[in-house]
Motif scaffolding. Structure first.
Motif, PDB file in Angstrom:
ATOM      1  N   ARG A   1      16.296  24.275 -19.917  1.00 30.98           N
ATOM      2  CA  ARG A   1      15.406  25.414 -19.717  1.00 30.98           C
ATOM      3  C   ARG A   1      15.649  26.386 -20.868  1.00 30.98           C
ATOM      4  O   ARG A   1      16.663  27.098 -20.886  1.00 30.98           O
ATOM      5  CB  ARG A   1      15.702  26.075 -18.375  1.00 30.98           C
ATOM      6  N   PRO A   2      14.762  26.385 -21.865  1.00 33.96           N
ATOM      7  CA  PRO A   2      14.963  27.253 -23.030  1.00 33.96           C
ATOM      8  C   PRO A   2      15.215  28.704 -22.627  1.00 33.96           C
ATOM      9  O   PRO A   2      14.566  29.240 -21.728  1.00 33.96           O
ATOM     10  CB  PRO A   2      13.651  27.106 -23.809  1.00 33.96           C
TER      11      PRO A   2
ATOM     12  N   ARG B   1       7.660  18.432 -21.860  1.00 34.45           N
ATOM     13  CA  ARG B   1       7.922  19.658 -22.597  1.00 34.45           C
ATOM     14  C   ARG B   1       7.240  20.813 -21.867  1.00 34.45           C
ATOM     15  O   ARG B   1       6.082  20.716 -21.490  1.00 34.45           O
ATOM     16  CB  ARG B   1       7.355  19.532 -24.007  1.00 34.45           C
ATOM     17  N   ASP B   2       7.993  21.878 -21.662  1.00 34.09           N
ATOM     18  CA  ASP B   2       7.494  23.083 -21.014  1.00 34.09           C
ATOM     19  C   ASP B   2       6.790  22.783 -19.687  1.00 34.09           C
ATOM     20  O   ASP B   2       5.715  23.298 -19.404  1.00 34.09           O
ATOM     21  CB  ASP B   2       6.577  23.868 -21.949  1.00 34.09           C
ATOM     22  N   HIS B   3       7.418  21.936 -18.877  1.00 32.84           N
ATOM     23  CA  HIS B   3       6.908  21.665 -17.530  1.00 32.84           C
ATOM     24  C   HIS B   3       7.488  22.730 -16.615  1.00 32.84           C
ATOM     25  O   HIS B   3       8.654  22.675 -16.240  1.00 32.84           O
ATOM     26  CB  HIS B   3       7.324  20.263 -17.073  1.00 32.84           C
ATOM     27  N   GLU B   4       6.689  23.723 -16.322  1.00 31.33           N
ATOM     28  CA  GLU B   4       7.113  24.867 -15.515  1.00 31.33           C
ATOM     29  C   GLU B   4       8.388  25.494 -16.072  1.00 31.33           C
ATOM     30  O   GLU B   4       9.281  25.896 -15.338  1.00 31.33           O
ATOM     31  CB  GLU B   4       7.263  24.455 -14.048  1.00 31.33           C
ATOM     32  N   GLY B   5       8.461  25.543 -17.418  1.00 27.45           N
ATOM     33  CA  GLY B   5       9.576  26.189 -18.090  1.00 27.45           C
ATOM     34  C   GLY B   5      10.723  25.270 -18.465  1.00 27.45           C
ATOM     35  O   GLY B   5      11.718  25.727 -19.028  1.00 27.45           O
TER      36      GLY B   5
END
Length: 128
Positions: free
Chosen positions: A58-59, A34-38
């Motif tokens: 990519r959210p 989760r949220d690994h470099e975006g």
């Protein structure tokens, strides 16, 4: 030792795509981030297997480019009962049955498409 293969696909709906592939192909979640470099992502496969699938999102950046109809994952299942059951699981998981772009795949297989446009062929034969 043979190398392991990872096939990575971006998606706009990570939760839905992961559920479809998990159910349709009987894959296990091997890992996630989760949220690994975006980016968020999930890896699916069979523990100890030679391949796994990675789905990323990519959210805030929806995927708008559809893949070619020739961008295929092909699974070979020689047993007729197993092949039929797998095709039914793919339908129940939400994959659409679509005509293949290349008529070769229709002779002994069934082609399915996910909501992002990626295609999976369940082929009724041995690995050539």
């Amino acid at each position: 030792m043979l190398p392991q293969l990872r096939v990575a696909h971006p998606t706009s709906d990570l939760e839905r795509i992961v559920a479809m592939y998990r159910e349709g192909l009987d894959l296990d979640e091997l890992g996630h981030f989760r949220d690994h470099e975006g980016f968020d992502g999930v890896m699916l496969g069979v523990a100890g297997g030679p391949y796994h699938l990675e789905f990323t999102h990519r959210p805030g950046h929806p995927e708008t480019t559809r893949p070619s109809a020739e961008a295929l994952l092909v699974f070979y299942l020689p047993d007729p009962q197993e092949w039929h059951q797998r095709c039914e699981k793919m339908r129940r998981a939400g994959f659409l049955s679509v005509p293949p772009n290349n008529p070769y795949w229709a002779r002994a297989g069934q082609t399915f498409e996910d909501p992002d446009g990626y295609r999976v062929v369940i082929h009724h034969s041995d690995w050539p």
